[in-house]
Design a protein around this motif. Structure first.
Motif, mmCIF file in Angstrom:
data_model
loop_
_atom_site.group_PDB
_atom_site.id
_atom_site.type_symbol
_atom_site.label_atom_id
_atom_site.label_comp_id
_atom_site.label_asym_id
_atom_site.label_seq_id
_atom_site.Cartn_x
_atom_site.Cartn_y
_atom_site.Cartn_z
ATOM 1 N N SER A 10 -12.387 15.500 19.161
ATOM 2 C CA SER A 10 -12.178 16.493 20.216
ATOM 3 C C SER A 10 -10.763 17.044 20.145
ATOM 4 O O SER A 10 -9.911 16.527 19.406
ATOM 5 N N LEU A 11 -10.506 18.073 20.942
ATOM 6 C CA LEU A 11 -9.161 18.624 21.029
ATOM 7 C C LEU A 11 -8.201 17.590 21.615
ATOM 8 O O LEU A 11 -7.036 17.506 21.198
ATOM 9 N N THR A 12 -8.682 16.779 22.537
ATOM 10 C CA THR A 12 -7.856 15.697 23.078
ATOM 11 C C THR A 12 -7.488 14.705 21.986
ATOM 12 O O THR A 12 -6.338 14.236 21.917
ATOM 13 N N ASP A 13 -8.437 14.389 21.126
ATOM 14 C CA ASP A 13 -8.146 13.521 19.983
ATOM 15 C C ASP A 13 -7.016 14.107 19.151
ATOM 16 O O ASP A 13 -6.102 13.394 18.724
ATOM 17 N N TYR A 14 -7.096 15.419 18.902
ATOM 18 C CA TYR A 14 -6.082 16.061 18.061
ATOM 19 C C TYR A 14 -4.704 15.986 18.701
ATOM 20 O O TYR A 14 -3.716 15.683 18.025
ATOM 21 N N ARG A 15 -4.645 16.252 20.000
ATOM 22 C CA ARG A 15 -3.355 16.164 20.698
ATOM 23 C C ARG A 15 -2.767 14.754 20.562
ATOM 24 O O ARG A 15 -1.567 14.592 20.333
ATOM 25 N N ILE B 33 -1.408 14.110 17.033
ATOM 26 C CA ILE B 33 -0.109 14.753 16.842
ATOM 27 C C ILE B 33 0.987 13.921 17.512
ATOM 28 O O ILE B 33 2.063 13.692 16.941
ATOM 29 N N GLU B 34 0.704 13.444 18.719
ATOM 30 C CA GLU B 34 1.683 12.610 19.429
ATOM 31 C C GLU B 34 1.948 11.320 18.645
ATOM 32 O O GLU B 34 3.102 10.903 18.487
ATOM 33 N N ALA B 35 0.890 10.698 18.143
ATOM 34 C CA ALA B 35 1.039 9.439 17.413
ATOM 35 C C ALA B 35 1.798 9.639 16.110
ATOM 36 O O ALA B 35 2.693 8.858 15.775
ATOM 37 N N ARG B 36 1.479 10.676 15.376
ATOM 38 C CA ARG B 36 2.168 10.859 14.103
ATOM 39 C C ARG B 36 3.629 11.243 14.315
ATOM 40 O O ARG B 36 4.483 10.901 13.483
ATOM 41 N N ALA B 37 3.931 11.932 15.412
ATOM 42 C CA ALA B 37 5.336 12.234 15.730
ATOM 43 C C ALA B 37 6.116 10.942 15.951
ATOM 44 O O ALA B 37 7.255 10.801 15.492
ATOM 45 N N MET B 38 5.499 9.999 16.643
ATOM 46 C CA MET B 38 6.168 8.727 16.900
ATOM 47 C C MET B 38 6.377 7.936 15.605
ATOM 48 O O MET B 38 7.424 7.331 15.400
ATOM 49 N N ASN C 62 8.578 1.980 5.839
ATOM 50 C CA ASN C 62 7.985 0.733 5.385
ATOM 51 C C ASN C 62 6.505 0.987 5.081
ATOM 52 O O ASN C 62 5.911 1.950 5.583
ATOM 53 N N PRO C 63 5.867 0.159 4.254
ATOM 54 C CA PRO C 63 4.501 0.458 3.802
ATOM 55 C C PRO C 63 3.479 0.504 4.919
ATOM 56 O O PRO C 63 2.477 1.228 4.821
ATOM 57 N N TYR C 64 3.702 -0.244 6.002
ATOM 58 C CA TYR C 64 2.756 -0.228 7.116
ATOM 59 C C TYR C 64 2.804 1.105 7.857
ATOM 60 O O TYR C 64 1.765 1.677 8.210
ATOM 61 N N LEU C 65 4.009 1.610 8.092
ATOM 62 C CA LEU C 65 4.146 2.924 8.707
ATOM 63 C C LEU C 65 3.588 4.009 7.798
ATOM 64 O O LEU C 65 2.931 4.941 8.263
ATOM 65 N N ALA C 66 3.850 3.897 6.501
ATOM 66 C CA ALA C 66 3.368 4.900 5.548
ATOM 67 C C ALA C 66 1.843 4.942 5.533
ATOM 68 O O ALA C 66 1.237 6.028 5.540
ATOM 69 N N ASP C 67 1.201 3.779 5.530
ATOM 70 C CA ASP C 67 -0.264 3.732 5.536
ATOM 71 C C ASP C 67 -0.831 4.322 6.826
ATOM 72 O O ASP C 67 -1.812 5.077 6.806
ATOM 73 N N PHE C 68 -0.205 3.976 7.948
ATOM 74 C CA PHE C 68 -0.690 4.476 9.228
ATOM 75 C C PHE C 68 -0.516 5.985 9.326
ATOM 76 O O PHE C 68 -1.410 6.703 9.799
ATOM 77 N N LEU C 69 0.617 6.489 8.845
ATOM 78 C CA LEU C 69 0.848 7.921 8.876
ATOM 79 C C LEU C 69 -0.166 8.648 8.011
ATOM 80 O O LEU C 69 -0.692 9.704 8.403
ATOM 81 N N HIS C 70 -0.465 8.109 6.834
ATOM 82 C CA HIS C 70 -1.442 8.761 5.952
ATOM 83 C C HIS C 70 -2.799 8.848 6.641
ATOM 84 O O HIS C 70 -3.450 9.904 6.604
ATOM 85 N N ARG C 71 -3.211 7.764 7.282
ATOM 86 C CA ARG C 71 -4.506 7.789 7.968
ATOM 87 C C ARG C 71 -4.499 8.820 9.094
ATOM 88 O O ARG C 71 -5.475 9.572 9.271
ATOM 89 N N LEU C 72 -3.417 8.879 9.854
ATOM 90 C CA LEU C 72 -3.315 9.865 10.935
ATOM 91 C C LEU C 72 -3.378 11.288 10.405
ATOM 92 O O LEU C 72 -4.029 12.156 10.998
ATOM 93 N N ALA D 37 9.065 20.865 14.897
ATOM 94 C CA ALA D 37 8.546 22.232 14.820
ATOM 95 C C ALA D 37 7.177 22.255 14.135
ATOM 96 O O ALA D 37 6.287 23.028 14.510
ATOM 97 N N HIS D 38 7.021 21.410 13.130
ATOM 98 C CA HIS D 38 5.745 21.304 12.425
ATOM 99 C C HIS D 38 4.638 20.866 13.380
ATOM 100 O O HIS D 38 3.565 21.483 13.437
ATOM 101 N N ASN D 39 4.893 19.811 14.138
ATOM 102 C CA ASN D 39 3.887 19.311 15.067
ATOM 103 C C ASN D 39 3.553 20.345 16.136
ATOM 104 O O ASN D 39 2.382 20.530 16.494
ATOM 105 N N ALA D 40 4.566 21.020 16.652
ATOM 106 C CA ALA D 40 4.341 22.042 17.672
ATOM 107 C C ALA D 40 3.516 23.197 17.116
ATOM 108 O O ALA D 40 2.616 23.726 17.783
#
Length: 234
Positions: A88-93, A96-101, A162-172, A219-222
């Motif tokens: 959903s659009l809520t999922d997308y928002r 974006i918030e999670a990957r920014a963090m 670190n590899p854990y953040l990198a893996d999580f970011l890729h999935r996001l 700016a990318h996320n926005a």
């Protein structure tokens, strides 16, 4: 359904197809079908249909589909097989918030970056990926952009995080693209619509300027969020 242009099974030294390799290749090929929008949200299929399409046995197909389910791209449908997950659009928002963090954690303003020869060489290679992504974005070529964009962020986060953040970011980022594609495909011409500042981000990191990198990512996320929200609103 997926075309026959997916991954070709590789063989080991004895000429036998390795099941683990085939499983990964099938997962990659099906993920690409979802990213390209050829497998639409909510579309259902069975293990047998995919196995017949690719001309392989059911076991590696089932394993690949389970892997994609674990990544949030597919849902298992009891007694019917699998279907493409509907975001959903809520999922997308929230993506974006999670990957920014996550990116904030990778490119912290107080972090000291290695600017030695190895880092410079890797950044030069990542910058080339960014150049390809920029060209694809400028041309409005969504499929090519997604491929280079995912590789760009994967290699960049592998270098600085670190590899854990990198893996999580890729999935996001995969999930965010899957969610965005259904909206972006509504536009007949994507030229000038897609984010294309990959090389600017590399240049900022090459200078050790985490503040500039943070601003570019924000700016990318926005940009991504505003575009998808506008398209979702019709």
């Amino acid at each position: 359904m997926p075309g026959t242009g997916g991954a070709t099974p590789s063989r080991n030294g004895n000429g036998a197809v390795t099941r683990s390799t085939l499983r990964q290749q099938l997962a990659d090929a099906l993920r690409d079908e979802v990213l390209a929008g050829r497998l639409q949200p909510g579309q259902e299929f069975t293990v047998k249909e995919i196995a017949d399409q690719y001309g392989v046995s059911a076991t590696p197909v089932r394993e690949a589909l389970v892997d994609l389910s674990a990544q949030g791209l597919l849902d298992a449908v009891q007694h019917r097989g699998f279907q493409v997950h509907e975001y959903s659009l809520t999922d997308y928002r929230e993506m974006i918030e999670a990957r920014a963090m996550v990116i904030d954690g990778i490119f912290r303003a107080d972090k000291e970056y290695d600017t030695g020869p190895r880092t410079a060489a890797v950044l030069a290679a990542v910058r080339r990926r960014g150049e390809e992504a920029r060209r694809a974005a400028t041309a409005g070529d969504l499929t090519v952009l997604i491929g280079y964009d995912l590789r760009f962020w994967r290699e960049l986060s592998d270098l600085f995080g670190n590899p854990y953040l990198a893996d999580f970011l890729h999935r996001l980022r995969v999930q965010a693209w899957v969610c965005a594609v259904q909206h972006l495909q509504r536009l007949s011409d994507l030229r000038g619509q897609l984010w294309a500042r990959h090389t600017e981000l590399v240049d900022a990191l090459s200078r050790g300027d985490a503040k500039a990198a943070h601003e570019i990512v924000a700016a990318h996320n926005a940009h991504c969020l505003a575009l998808v929200e506008r398209l979702a609103a019709g």
